[in-house]
Design a protein around this motif. Structure first.
Motif, PDB file in Angstrom:
ATOM      1  N   PRO A  24       6.651 -28.230  47.348  1.00  0.00           N
ATOM      2  CA  PRO A  24       5.856 -27.817  46.379  1.00  0.00           C
ATOM      3  C   PRO A  24       7.117 -26.018  45.591  1.00  0.00           C
ATOM      4  O   PRO A  24       6.768 -25.696  45.278  1.00  0.00           O
ATOM      5  N   GLU A  25       8.184 -25.925  47.604  1.00  0.00           N
ATOM      6  CA  GLU A  25       9.465 -25.272  47.006  1.00  0.00           C
ATOM      7  C   GLU A  25      10.042 -25.178  45.521  1.00  0.00           C
ATOM      8  O   GLU A  25      11.059 -25.154  45.551  1.00  0.00           O
ATOM      9  N   GLN A  27      10.977 -26.294  42.288  1.00  0.00           N
ATOM     10  CA  GLN A  27      11.018 -25.250  41.408  1.00  0.00           C
ATOM     11  C   GLN A  27      11.374 -26.016  39.606  1.00  0.00           C
ATOM     12  O   GLN A  27      11.195 -26.491  38.716  1.00  0.00           O
ATOM     13  N   SER A  44      15.220 -24.591  44.218  1.00  0.00           N
ATOM     14  CA  SER A  44      13.399 -24.667  44.787  1.00  0.00           C
ATOM     15  C   SER A  44      13.693 -22.403  44.915  1.00  0.00           C
ATOM     16  O   SER A  44      14.725 -21.760  44.621  1.00  0.00           O
ATOM     17  N   ASN A  45      12.336 -22.014  45.805  1.00  0.00           N
ATOM     18  CA  ASN A  45      11.733 -20.537  45.422  1.00  0.00           C
ATOM     19  C   ASN A  45      11.622 -19.712  46.650  1.00  0.00           C
ATOM     20  O   ASN A  45      11.604 -18.601  46.837  1.00  0.00           O
ATOM     21  N   GLU A  46      12.704 -20.566  47.484  1.00  0.00           N
ATOM     22  CA  GLU A  46      12.459 -19.662  49.401  1.00  0.00           C
ATOM     23  C   GLU A  46      13.494 -18.847  49.149  1.00  0.00           C
ATOM     24  O   GLU A  46      14.186 -18.762  48.586  1.00  0.00           O
ATOM     25  N   THR A  47      12.634 -17.395  49.435  1.00  0.00           N
ATOM     26  CA  THR A  47      13.795 -16.126  49.210  1.00  0.00           C
ATOM     27  C   THR A  47      14.391 -15.902  50.925  1.00  0.00           C
ATOM     28  O   THR A  47      15.970 -15.667  50.790  1.00  0.00           O
ATOM     29  N   ASP A  50      15.145 -21.386  55.633  1.00  0.00           N
ATOM     30  CA  ASP A  50      14.013 -22.200  56.030  1.00  0.00           C
ATOM     31  C   ASP A  50      14.296 -23.372  55.612  1.00  0.00           C
ATOM     32  O   ASP A  50      14.633 -24.475  55.551  1.00  0.00           O
ATOM     33  N   LEU A  53      12.745 -26.324  55.087  1.00  0.00           N
ATOM     34  CA  LEU A  53      12.763 -27.200  53.951  1.00  0.00           C
ATOM     35  C   LEU A  53      13.637 -27.702  53.654  1.00  0.00           C
ATOM     36  O   LEU A  53      13.880 -29.541  53.151  1.00  0.00           O
ATOM     37  N   PRO A  79      18.679 -21.975  46.023  1.00  0.00           N
ATOM     38  CA  PRO A  79      17.809 -21.518  46.141  1.00  0.00           C
ATOM     39  C   PRO A  79      17.973 -20.852  44.497  1.00  0.00           C
ATOM     40  O   PRO A  79      19.013 -20.171  44.369  1.00  0.00           O
ATOM     41  N   ARG A 100       8.803 -27.254  37.308  1.00  0.00           N
ATOM     42  CA  ARG A 100       7.317 -26.656  38.185  1.00  0.00           C
ATOM     43  C   ARG A 100       6.379 -25.655  37.082  1.00  0.00           C
ATOM     44  O   ARG A 100       7.098 -24.908  36.625  1.00  0.00           O
ATOM     45  N   GLY A 103       4.609 -22.638  38.863  1.00  0.00           N
ATOM     46  CA  GLY A 103       5.074 -21.570  39.785  1.00  0.00           C
ATOM     47  C   GLY A 103       6.488 -20.433  39.191  1.00  0.00           C
ATOM     48  O   GLY A 103       7.048 -20.234  39.318  1.00  0.00           O
TER      49      GLY A 103
END
Length: 103
Positions: A24-25, A27, A44-47, A50, A53, A79, A100, A103
């Motif tokens: 899901p992360e 994008q 990916s959309n992690e801030t 992770d 991930l 990211p 995606r 998102g």
């Protein structure tokens, strides 16, 4: 010979999208094939970092590489927080193979 390369490129890009879109992360994915080397940028959309991930991303990379032991696959995991505009780091010849929509 060109047809075989195009078929191989299509098969590999479909497998990459199927593997990473399930996370899901993820994008967006860009691909730039270059003389039998397939480079993929996975955004990916992690801030924050992770570890879980990254483990999932690397597990997918290893699985895909084992499916194609005679093909040079290179993955860059980035990211979006560090690079909000992927066009800043992917080469001009790269193509979007996944985006995606939710998102």
């Amino acid at each position: 010979m060109k047809l075989n390369i195009d078929v191989e490129q299509a098969v590999i890009s479909e497998q990459v999208v199927a593997a990473f879109a399930a996370i899901p992360e993820v994008q967006a994915i860009y691909m730039a094939p270059d003389d039998g080397i397939f480079r993929f940028w996975v955004f990916s959309n992690e801030t924050v970092y992770d570890d879980a991930l990254m483990s999932r991303l690397i597990d997918q990379e290893l699985a895909l590489s084992s499916l194609h032991p005679n093909v040079h696959l290179i993955f860059y995991f980035t990211p979006l927080m560090l690079c909000p505009d992927p066009q800043e780091i992917v080469p001009g010849r790269a193509m979007t193979v996944y985006q995606r929509l939710d998102g």
